[in-house]
Design an enzyme around this catalytic site. Structure first.
Site, short mmCIF file in Angstrom:
data_model
loop_
_atom_site.label_atom_id
_atom_site.label_comp_id
_atom_site.label_asym_id
_atom_site.label_seq_id
_atom_site.Cartn_x
_atom_site.Cartn_y
_atom_site.Cartn_z
N GLY A 9 11.40 0.58 2.03
CA GLY A 9 11.09 -0.84 1.83
C GLY A 9 12.29 -1.73 2.09
CG ASN A 10 15.56 -1.89 -0.36
OD1 ASN A 10 15.03 -2.94 -0.66
ND2 ASN A 10 15.91 -0.99 -1.25
CE LYS A 122 9.89 2.84 -5.48
NZ LYS A 122 10.70 3.56 -4.49
CE LYS A 208 10.17 5.11 1.76
NZ LYS A 208 11.24 5.18 0.80
CE LYS A 266 15.27 6.70 1.07
NZ LYS A 266 14.85 6.00 -0.16
#
Length: 312
Positions: A9-10, A122, A208, A266
């Site tokens: 998203g970033n 989050k 995500k 991640k």
């Protein structure tokens, strides 16, 4: 190959950048330039983050006091449509006209009793100075945590359990459609424990990376790639001793500790995929996608690797 990607998203709306539609579109346009060559050669599923976007919608909703702010599952569905639309359009501008696209609203099951609801981690929304974060926390009951030298709102991020739209995603891929799915970690939904087969949205945001890892695994993807604004996974990040990891065995990488709100999920997702499938996962910078796929940039997690290999 079937490649499943997860766009941070970033990376789509950069940290500290004004959260305008045009800024987001320009970043997606840049992302499309990296994705298009991959889509020409492979089947492609695109997942994406939505932390800045869903946080902005929550702020906008809170500003209109005639009705209660919409819950996070509904805001997540809104961002799936908004971001998917832009990805389809910008990627479609670079690919042959006959190549089909589909953005799929993707519900993902979580457990309403997941311990994550007791410890929100989050990040969503923009960054704030400490005084502004304290003011919003007092006014809205939101929880904030430090994100670097700034503060951001945090919400619960439970474990994804099941992807409800898996069958239509498989059907679309069989017809060589570029699929945009599990955006923002999907729309969080949980079954009511007191009623058989009663599904409802729940107030949280699924990570995500964990959601797209589950999707990649269940689709039988050949490669799972998380694309962000960091060029690799680092040990001792931010210190003079920091070193980029080029290649790692999943068990070796899983033994290390990374920040829960950023690189940690991640690394967790990459290790899960590589361990469960025996295939490769990778983490790297969006602009270096071709080099990441070749193992020449970013960090590759591979069950065939031996220990940790650092970039030279």
């Amino acid at each position: 190959m079937l490649i499943v990607t997860a766009l941070g998203g970033n990376a789509l709306l950069r940290r500290g950048q004004p959260m305008t539609a045009e800024n987001q579109r320009e970043n997606i346009r840049i992302a499309a330039r990296s994705l298009a060559p991959v889509a020409l050669e492979h089947d492609l599923v695109v997942g994406h983050g939505n932390g800045p976007q869903v946080g902005l919608l929550a702020l906008q909703g809170a500003a209109f006091t005639d009705v209660e702010t919409y819950p996070l599952d509904v805001l997540g569905a809104e961002t799936e449509g908004m971001i998917g639309y832009m990805i389809e359009q910008e990627l479609g501008n670079l690919l042959p006209f006959e190549r089909p696209f589909a953005t799929l609203l993707t519900m993902i099951e979580v457990d309403s009793q997941d311990p994550a609801f007791q410890n929100p981690t989050k990040f969503i929304g923009p960054v704030y100075a400490k005084d502004d974060a304290d003011r919003l926390a007092a006014a809205k009951g939101w929880v904030f945590k430090a994100d670097g030298d700034k503060w951001r709102r945090v919400v619960a991020s439970p474990e994804p359990k099941r992807i409800f739209e898996l069958r239509p995603i498989k059907w679309l891929l069989e017809h060589h459609t570029i699929v945009i799915a599990a955006g923002g970690g999907g729309i969080p939904a949980a079954y009511d424990p007191g009623a058989a087969r009663k599904l409802a949205g729940i107030e949280c945001v699924i990570d995500k990376d964990l959601a797209t890892e589950l999707l990649a695994r269940e689709l039988g993807a050949d490669l799972y790639v998380m694309l962000t604004d960091a060029d690799a996974v680092y040990v001792d990040w931010g210190k003079p001793t920091q070193r980029a990891i080029r290649r790692a065995a999943p068990e070796a990488l899983a033994a290390m500790t990374f920040a829960a709100g950023s690189m940690g999920p991640k690394v967790d997702a990459a290790c899960r995929f590589a361990s469960a499938t025996g295939k490769r996962a990778a983490i790297g910078e969006l602009s270096q996608l071709s080099a990441v796929l070749a193992g020449e940039a970013g960090t590759t997690i591979d069950a065939a690797a031996k220990g940790i290999v650092y970039a030279t």
